[in-house]
Design a protein around this motif. Structure first.
Motif, PDB file in Angstrom:
ATOM      1  N   ALA A  35     104.058  38.412  34.295  1.00  0.00           N
ATOM      2  CA  ALA A  35     105.053  38.571  35.374  1.00  0.00           C
ATOM      3  C   ALA A  35     105.176  40.049  35.757  1.00  0.00           C
ATOM      4  N   TYR A  36     105.181  40.914  34.725  1.00  0.00           N
ATOM      5  CA  TYR A  36     105.276  42.361  34.984  1.00  0.00           C
ATOM      6  C   TYR A  36     104.054  42.825  35.776  1.00  0.00           C
ATOM      7  N   LYS A  37     102.905  42.332  35.364  1.00  0.00           N
ATOM      8  CA  LYS A  37     101.667  42.762  36.018  1.00  0.00           C
ATOM      9  C   LYS A  37     101.595  42.254  37.455  1.00  0.00           C
ATOM     10  N   ARG A  38     102.144  41.073  37.672  1.00  0.00           N
ATOM     11  CA  ARG A  38     102.162  40.543  39.034  1.00  0.00           C
ATOM     12  C   ARG A  38     103.019  41.447  39.922  1.00  0.00           C
ATOM     13  N   SER A  39     104.193  41.843  39.400  1.00  0.00           N
ATOM     14  CA  SER A  39     105.103  42.631  40.246  1.00  0.00           C
ATOM     15  C   SER A  39     104.624  44.077  40.432  1.00  0.00           C
ATOM     16  N   THR A  40     103.845  44.582  39.488  1.00  0.00           N
ATOM     17  CA  THR A  40     103.420  45.987  39.606  1.00  0.00           C
ATOM     18  C   THR A  40     101.971  46.129  40.084  1.00  0.00           C
ATOM     19  N   GLY A  41     101.236  45.015  40.090  1.00  0.00           N
ATOM     20  CA  GLY A  41      99.821  45.066  40.508  1.00  0.00           C
ATOM     21  C   GLY A  41      98.931  45.687  39.436  1.00  0.00           C
ATOM     22  N   LYS A  42      99.454  45.823  38.224  1.00  0.00           N
ATOM     23  CA  LYS A  42      98.648  46.396  37.130  1.00  0.00           C
ATOM     24  C   LYS A  42      97.579  45.376  36.698  1.00  0.00           C
ATOM     25  N   LYS A  43      96.425  45.888  36.295  1.00  0.00           N
ATOM     26  CA  LYS A  43      95.329  44.993  35.897  1.00  0.00           C
ATOM     27  C   LYS A  43      95.651  44.289  34.577  1.00  0.00           C
ATOM     28  N   VAL A  44      95.172  43.036  34.463  1.00  0.00           N
ATOM     29  CA  VAL A  44      95.411  42.273  33.222  1.00  0.00           C
ATOM     30  C   VAL A  44      94.699  42.942  32.048  1.00  0.00           C
ATOM     31  N   TYR A  45      93.472  43.277  32.250  1.00  0.00           N
ATOM     32  CA  TYR A  45      92.674  43.799  31.138  1.00  0.00           C
ATOM     33  C   TYR A  45      92.912  45.289  30.959  1.00  0.00           C
ATOM     34  N   ASP A  46      93.352  45.670  29.764  1.00  0.00           N
ATOM     35  CA  ASP A  46      93.602  47.080  29.457  1.00  0.00           C
ATOM     36  C   ASP A  46      92.789  47.426  28.199  1.00  0.00           C
ATOM     37  N   PRO A  47      91.524  47.818  28.381  1.00  0.00           N
ATOM     38  CA  PRO A  47      90.649  48.020  27.213  1.00  0.00           C
ATOM     39  C   PRO A  47      91.160  49.089  26.248  1.00  0.00           C
ATOM     40  N   GLU A  48      91.846  50.100  26.776  1.00  0.00           N
ATOM     41  CA  GLU A  48      92.341  51.168  25.892  1.00  0.00           C
ATOM     42  C   GLU A  48      93.385  50.624  24.925  1.00  0.00           C
ATOM     43  N   ARG A  49      94.323  49.859  25.493  1.00  0.00           N
ATOM     44  CA  ARG A  49      95.374  49.251  24.674  1.00  0.00           C
ATOM     45  C   ARG A  49      94.743  48.313  23.636  1.00  0.00           C
ATOM     46  N   GLU A  50      93.745  47.562  24.042  1.00  0.00           N
ATOM     47  CA  GLU A  50      93.104  46.626  23.109  1.00  0.00           C
ATOM     48  C   GLU A  50      92.417  47.374  21.968  1.00  0.00           C
ATOM     49  N   GLN A  51      91.751  48.473  22.316  1.00  0.00           N
ATOM     50  CA  GLN A  51      91.058  49.232  21.273  1.00  0.00           C
ATOM     51  C   GLN A  51      92.057  49.827  20.285  1.00  0.00           C
ATOM     52  N   GLN A  52      93.168  50.371  20.845  1.00  0.00           N
ATOM     53  CA  GLN A  52      94.207  50.937  19.963  1.00  0.00           C
ATOM     54  C   GLN A  52      94.724  49.864  19.012  1.00  0.00           C
ATOM     55  N   LYS A  53      94.972  48.676  19.572  1.00  0.00           N
ATOM     56  CA  LYS A  53      95.492  47.571  18.749  1.00  0.00           C
ATOM     57  C   LYS A  53      94.502  47.219  17.640  1.00  0.00           C
TER      58      LYS A  53
END
Ligand SMILES: O=C(O)C(=O)C[C@]1(C(=O)O)C=C[C@@H](O)C=C1
Length: 378
Positions: A35-53
C-alpha cells in the motif's frame, strides 16, 4: 538415549505452526508495504534492503550450514513477499517494455521474409502461420533474415530454431541477442521428406540424390534399400532447384512436396524419412516489442557471474515463482574463455505477477538480461 520419532515430530509440528503464524504476520506487513509503495510509486524490489537483511540474518545463524540455509530460506520468503506485493499492485508494477496486442498486424502489404529458397520448410511455416495474403520474400542466410527484420525492411521474419532430431539451431540463438528483435510467435512444421525427380522419372531411374545433409540422414535407410547415392547440397529446396535445372532423369532430390510444386518436379515417393516424429520449430520475429494476450511461453537470455551459485540463484527465481522451465541452452560468450550465455524458455505471460516478480529479480541477479519474446506455444 535416542529420542522417539513421535516426540520429535510433535516438536516439529509445534515449531512449524509457529513459523506459519509468523509467516502470515509477515505477509500482513508486506500488504502494508505494498500500500505504501502504491501511494509513493516506490519500486517493489529493493535489492539493497534484501542484501542487508540476508547479511544480518546470516549473522544470527550459529553454524556455517545454517548461514547458507537461512540465506536460502529468506531469499525465498522475500521473493514470496514481492510476488504478493506485485499481485496487490496489479499488472504493470514492474516495467517490462512490451506491449500487449490482440492480434499481429498483418495484411496483404505486410512484408514477411523467410529463410532459404522457395519451397523450403521455412516458407511452408510462413504460409501455414500467415496464410498467403502477405508480401513474402526470401533471404538465403539466417543473418540476412534477421537483419532484414531488425532494420524494418520486413515486418516479420521466419527462421527455424529447433528440430526434434538434431536439436537447437545455435546460430539463431546468437543472432537473437545481437539484434534488437523479438520472437512474437512460433510454428511447428512436421518435416516430411519426399523423393523428387524430373517429370516422368520413376524411383528405379534415380541413381544419385541431392539434399541437405539432414535430409540425407533422415532418409538413409530408403537410399540404402534402393541403392541410391546421396550427395550433400546446401538446402533441400536448393537441391530440388538444381535437379529441375539439370533435367537429368537419374538425378533426384530429397525435399518437400512443396519444393516439387515450386520447381515443376514429380514426387516419386512421399514420406521417405524413417523417423515419423521429425518436427522443426520455427519462430516468427519482429522488430516491435509486442506479445499476444494468449502468450504462454517466455524466452529469455542472460549471463551470470562466474561464481558458485550464480546460476542456481538465477534459476531459483523461476522455482520461487512457480514458473515451469521448459528448455535451457548455453552458448559460448565471445572473448570470454569457458563462459556462457544462457537461453531459457519458461511457461508464462508477461502480465502475470509471478512473471513480473521473477523478471524484476532476474535483472538484479544477471547481466545483459534480454526478454527475447513472449508468444503462444500449442
Ligand atoms: O522492505 C521492503 O521494501 C519490502 O518490500 C519488503 C521486502 C521483504 O519481504 O523483506 C520485500 C521486497 C523488497 O525487495 C525488500 C524487502
Amino acid at each position: 538415549m535416542v529420542v522417539d520419532l513421535k516426540e520429535s515430530r510433535e516438536k516439529i509440528d509445534k515449531i512449524d505452526r509457529e513459523i506459519t503464524r509468523l509467516f502470515e504476520e509477515r505477509m500482513e506487513v508486506a500488504n502494508d508495504v505494498a500500500a505504501y509503495k502504491r501511494s509513493t510509486g516506490k519500486k517493489v524490489y529493493d535489492p539493497e534492503r534484501e542484501q542487508q537483511k540476508l547479511d544480518t540474518l546470516r549473522g544470527y545463524a550459529s553454524t556455517e550450514f545454517n548461514e547458507t540455509a537461512v540465506e536460502d530460506l529468506f531469499r525465498q520468503i522475500m521473493s514470496i513477499s514481492r510476488k504478493y506485493q506485485y499481485q496487490k499492485l496489479g499488472p504493470g508494477a514492474a516495467t517490462i517494455p512490451f506491449q500487449q496486442v490482440d492480434a499481429l498486424d498483418v495484411d496483404e502489404d505486410t512484408r514477411v521474409v523467410y529463410f532459404g529458397e522457395r519451397g523450403a520448410f521455412s516458407e511452408q511455416a510462413m504460409l501455414e502461420y500467415f496464410g498467403d495474403r502477405i508480401t513474402a520474400f526470401n533471404k538465403t542466410t539466417f543473418r540476412d533474415v534477421i537483419e532484414t527484420v531488425a532494420n524494418g525492411e520486413a515486418k516479420y521474419g521466419v527462421v527455424p530454431i529447433e528440430n526434434t532430431s538434431t536439436g537447437s539451431i545455435t546460430d539463431i540463438y546468437d543472432l537473437l541477442v545481437e539484434h534488437d528483435i523479438t520472437i512474437v510467435a512460433e510454428h511447428v512444421v512436421k518435416v516430411e521428406q519426399a523423393l523428387l525427380g524430373v517429370p516422368g522419372a520413376k524411383t528405379e531411374d534415380i541413381k544419385e540424390v541431392y539434399s541437405h545433409p539432414q535430409g540425407l540422414l533422415q532418409c538413409a535407410p530408403f537410399l540404402e534399400e534402393h541403392g541410391i547415392q546421396g550427395i550433400e547440397y546446401a538446402s533441400t529446396a536448393g537441391a530440388a532447384k538444381k535437379v529441375a535445372e539439370e533435367k537429368e532423369k537419374t538425378h533426384g532430390a530429397i525435399a518437400s512436396t512443396r519444393a516439387a510444386e515450386v520447381f515443376g518436379l514429380d514426387v516419386l515417393q512421399e514420406r521417405i524419412n524413417y523417423q515419423s516424429t521429425n518436427f522443426t520449430r520455427f519462430i516468427i520475429i519482429s522488430n516491435q516489442k509486442v506479445f499476444l494476450k494468449d502468450a504462454n511461453k517466455i524466452s529469455v537470455a542472460f549471463e551470470v557471474k562466474h561464481v558458485p551459485g550464480a546460476l542456481y540463484n538465477m534459476l531459483a527465481n523461476f522455482y520461487y515463482n512457480e514458473m515451469n522451465l521448459t528448455k535451457i541452452e548455453s552458448r559460448p560468450l565471445h572473448g570470454k574463455k569457458w563462459e556462457y550465455r544462457f537461453f531459457v524458455d519458461l511457461e508464462g505471460n508477461l502480465n502475470e505477477s509471478a512473471v513480473e516478480n521473477a523478471l524484476a529479480t532476474m535483472h538484479e541477479c544477471a547481466s545483459n538480461l534480454k526478454v527475447l519474446g513472449n508468444f503462444e506455444t500449442k
